[in-house]
Design a protein around this motif. Structure first.
Motif, mmCIF file in Angstrom:
data_model
loop_
_atom_site.group_PDB
_atom_site.id
_atom_site.type_symbol
_atom_site.label_atom_id
_atom_site.label_comp_id
_atom_site.label_asym_id
_atom_site.label_seq_id
_atom_site.Cartn_x
_atom_site.Cartn_y
_atom_site.Cartn_z
ATOM 1 N N VAL A 120 80.721 7.685 -23.276
ATOM 2 C CA VAL A 120 82.133 6.297 -22.698
ATOM 3 C C VAL A 120 81.396 5.056 -23.315
ATOM 4 O O VAL A 120 82.001 4.818 -24.138
ATOM 5 N N PHE A 121 80.402 4.834 -22.575
ATOM 6 C CA PHE A 121 79.211 4.005 -22.842
ATOM 7 C C PHE A 121 78.997 3.673 -24.659
ATOM 8 O O PHE A 121 79.079 2.577 -24.867
ATOM 9 N N LEU A 122 78.955 4.697 -25.239
ATOM 10 C CA LEU A 122 78.725 4.647 -26.426
ATOM 11 C C LEU A 122 79.965 4.206 -27.729
ATOM 12 O O LEU A 122 80.027 3.651 -28.526
ATOM 13 N N VAL A 123 81.485 4.306 -27.063
ATOM 14 C CA VAL A 123 82.947 4.610 -27.848
ATOM 15 C C VAL A 123 82.932 2.780 -27.372
ATOM 16 O O VAL A 123 83.310 2.606 -28.426
ATOM 17 N N VAL A 124 82.725 2.440 -25.966
ATOM 18 C CA VAL A 124 83.438 0.794 -25.295
ATOM 19 C C VAL A 124 82.154 0.161 -26.739
ATOM 20 O O VAL A 124 82.605 -1.143 -26.656
ATOM 21 N N LEU A 125 80.843 0.791 -26.396
ATOM 22 C CA LEU A 125 79.594 -0.200 -27.102
ATOM 23 C C LEU A 125 80.160 -0.454 -29.369
ATOM 24 O O LEU A 125 80.303 -1.214 -29.558
ATOM 25 N N SER A 126 80.867 0.981 -29.401
ATOM 26 C CA SER A 126 81.414 0.995 -30.809
ATOM 27 C C SER A 126 82.602 -0.794 -30.877
ATOM 28 O O SER A 126 82.627 -1.143 -31.784
ATOM 29 N N GLY A 127 83.242 -0.009 -30.158
ATOM 30 C CA GLY A 127 85.128 -0.852 -30.198
ATOM 31 C C GLY A 127 84.447 -2.525 -29.666
ATOM 32 O O GLY A 127 84.722 -3.186 -31.003
ATOM 33 N N VAL A 128 83.284 -2.650 -29.036
ATOM 34 C CA VAL A 128 83.262 -4.056 -28.863
ATOM 35 C C VAL A 128 82.177 -4.285 -30.363
ATOM 36 O O VAL A 128 82.674 -5.973 -30.592
ATOM 37 N N LEU A 129 81.370 -3.786 -30.975
ATOM 38 C CA LEU A 129 81.266 -4.276 -32.318
ATOM 39 C C LEU A 129 81.326 -4.675 -33.662
ATOM 40 O O LEU A 129 80.971 -5.694 -33.841
ATOM 41 N N GLU A 130 82.649 -3.422 -33.249
ATOM 42 C CA GLU A 130 83.278 -3.671 -34.097
ATOM 43 C C GLU A 130 84.564 -4.443 -34.287
ATOM 44 O O GLU A 130 84.781 -5.298 -35.401
ATOM 45 N N LYS A 131 85.094 -5.321 -32.937
ATOM 46 C CA LYS A 131 85.414 -6.462 -32.642
ATOM 47 C C LYS A 131 84.516 -8.343 -32.746
ATOM 48 O O LYS A 131 86.341 -8.520 -33.693
ATOM 49 N N ALA A 132 83.652 -7.349 -32.632
ATOM 50 C CA ALA A 132 82.988 -9.047 -32.796
ATOM 51 C C ALA A 132 82.708 -9.169 -34.716
ATOM 52 O O ALA A 132 82.736 -10.141 -34.843
ATOM 53 N N TYR A 133 82.426 -8.149 -35.040
ATOM 54 C CA TYR A 133 81.756 -8.038 -36.277
ATOM 55 C C TYR A 133 83.071 -8.544 -36.744
ATOM 56 O O TYR A 133 82.812 -9.426 -38.147
ATOM 57 N N ARG A 134 84.548 -7.710 -36.894
ATOM 58 C CA ARG A 134 85.895 -8.329 -37.583
ATOM 59 C C ARG A 134 85.872 -9.542 -37.498
ATOM 60 O O ARG A 134 86.475 -10.487 -38.413
ATOM 61 N N THR A 135 85.736 -10.096 -36.282
ATOM 62 C CA THR A 135 86.468 -11.554 -35.879
ATOM 63 C C THR A 135 85.372 -12.063 -36.297
ATOM 64 O O THR A 135 85.440 -13.397 -36.944
ATOM 65 N N SER A 136 83.701 -12.249 -36.716
ATOM 66 C CA SER A 136 83.033 -13.113 -37.518
ATOM 67 C C SER A 136 83.236 -13.177 -38.428
ATOM 68 O O SER A 136 83.602 -13.599 -39.281
ATOM 69 N N LEU A 137 84.137 -11.993 -39.164
ATOM 70 C CA LEU A 137 84.287 -11.807 -40.792
ATOM 71 C C LEU A 137 85.647 -12.520 -41.320
ATOM 72 O O LEU A 137 85.678 -13.716 -41.787
ATOM 73 N N ASP A 138 86.225 -12.832 -40.512
ATOM 74 C CA ASP A 138 87.591 -13.044 -39.886
ATOM 75 C C ASP A 138 87.483 -14.715 -40.393
ATOM 76 O O ASP A 138 88.135 -15.147 -40.462
#
Length: 468
Positions: A33-51
């Motif tokens: 569960v922690f890894l799924v949440v962490l991956s979602g947070v990292l993906e969101k942060a990366y996508r926001t940075s790219l945008d």
């Protein structure tokens, strides 16, 4: 095949119902569960940075278009060859456009010529001056999404001309970057998860080793290899192993005590039974009747004593503590009724927090016999004190009266069974012997306190101190 599946199922059920299995399963679920949440947070942060980076890049293209734009009445003119080469190349993936105040496309870059329906941009109404919007849109007849940046511009001396500059760029490379990031992220998170699970299993195996050691010690004891649980256990398990050893010792002592009591009872009854068998009932009925009464009374005393010894439990109990104050008050109230023909002044000095870590029956037996002797042989005044010792599991009871007292020699005699200090008083002379047995079973001591040791409790008579 079915047997193999059944064996696997039984193994999994046994593993899940084990402590290590439950801890491993729960820790693994929490980790996932922690890894799924962490991956979602990292993906969101990366996508926001790219945008944000893409929005700044597209805004720079708008500034490039603004630099070459010239007013032409109510319209704007832009050169055929723009500074950014991609605006001049069809299907380059970078498109520029200008909308008027009514939302009509009044100019578009040559790179948009391959899109016949470009004028039907799925964009909201034109923007006000200075307003900026970054979004992802789908163009008509286009299979790929586009990243769009729009900015409202005012032109003229009085800002009477309102335009919306639009720059679009193929979002495919951006999505490819996000996909590549997610692929790399999940690859390393998967490797990390496997490593963490392996470490977790090792930690659980190491952490639960003391419990397996306790289990092994129990099996060794059951096989007769040892009488108690032996081993070097961590401090968290020491109370458990100590209490288990105490329970085992209690059971062994009680079993031995029962066996000894039955042997003592049988041995003690031999003499009275022999006397009864040898009575001459026909020749001297009066003497036989007197002997019968004496031997029956003697046998009754023997049985009472042995029964009391049999129920006297031992070692410091693993149970919760027993409050001493209410027990003492209850016994004193009962003795006041028994000896109501006497004027007894009894005072109890005991804090409500004082506890006896043992069997409640043992405490009642000790206090009952000692206080009964105080009422019976004292001079009318009794002082009772109880307190826990420094280790908090020990107990010290002091009972003082203003009676005639006892010498050390007399004390050694009265603690023997069947011996009473005052033969005029009714009783079998086994009360103090039972108290001594109970005290010794708790590895304690009972003795006459000297005046110097009990100066605050000395009433001029007998002062007894029991330490458990």
């Amino acid at each position: 095949m079915l047997n193999r599946l059944s064996d696997i199922r039984q193994f999994l059920l046994g593993w899940i119902h084990s402590l290590s299995g439950r801890l491993s399963l729960m820790a693994t679920l929490v980790l996932l569960v922690f890894l799924v949440v962490l991956s979602g947070v990292l993906e969101k942060a990366y996508r926001t940075s790219l945008d944000e980076a893409k929005a700044r890049e597209l805004q720079l293209h708008i500034y490039t278009l603004l630099a070459v734009a010239e007013p032409d009445g109510d319209n704007l003119l832009l050169p055929l060859n723009l500074p950014e080469p991609r605006f001049n190349q069809p299907d380059s993936g970078l498109i520029g456009a200008v909308m008027d105040a009514r939302g009509r496309v009044i100019w578009r870059s040559p790179s948009a010529l391959s899109l016949p329906n470009f004028s039907e941009l799925p964009l909201p109404l034109p923007l006000r001056q200075g307003q900026q919007v970054f979004a992802e849109i789908q163009l008509p007849d286009s299979t790929v999404p586009y990243s769009s940046f729009r900015q409202g511009i005012a032109w003229g001396l009085d800002n009477e001309l309102q335009f919306t500059f639009v720059v679009l760029e193929d979002a495919g490379p951006l999505q490819a970057q996000v996909y590549q990031f997610n692929t790399t992220l999940w690859r390393w998170l998967g490797i990390g998860a496997l490593a963490l699970i392996a470490v977790q299993l090792l930690v659980l195996h190491w952490g639960l080793a003391p419990l397996r050691q306790v289990t092994s010690a129990l099996k060794n004891m059951q096989r007769g290899g040892a009488d108690t649980l032996q081993g070097k256990f961590p401090k968290e398990l020491v109370p458990l192993t100590d209490n288990l050893n105490l329970l085992i010792e209690n059971e062994r002592r009680q079993r031995e005590k029962t066996r000894h009591t039955l042997g003592d009872l049988a041995h003690s009854l031999k003499t009275p039974l022999a006397v009864l068998k040898g009575m001459d009932v026909a020749g001297n009925p009066q003497a036989a009747q007197q002997a019968l009464a004496e031997q029956v009374e003697r046998m009754d005393g023997i049985i009472s004593y042995q029964l009391k010894r049999a129920v006297a439990t031992s070692p410091k109990s693993i149970l919760r503590g027993v409050a001493v104050q209410p027990m003492a008050e209850k016994i004193l109230a009962a003795l006041d009724k028994v000896y109501r023909d006497k004027t007894i002044d009894a005072e109890l000095l005991c804090d409500p927090s004082v506890l006896f870590y043992g069997d409640e029956g043992d405490l009642m037996e000790m206090l009952g016999n000692l206080l009964d002797n105080g009422y019976k042989y004292g001079g009318g005044k009794l002082l009772v004190s109880a307190k826990n010792t420094d280790d908090r599991r020990g107990l010290e009871i002091t009972i003082a009266d203003n009676g005639p007292g006892l010498s050390e020699e007399q004390w050694q005699q009265v603690v023997q069974r069947g011996v009473r200090a005052d033969e005029q008083q009714q009783g079998q002379g086994i009360g103090l012997a039972v108290v001594v047995d109970i005290v010794e079973s708790y590895h304690g001591s009972i003795a006459i306190a000297s005046p110097s040791d009990a100066a605050d409790m000395d009433l001029g008579g007998l002062t007894l101190r029991v330490t458990l």
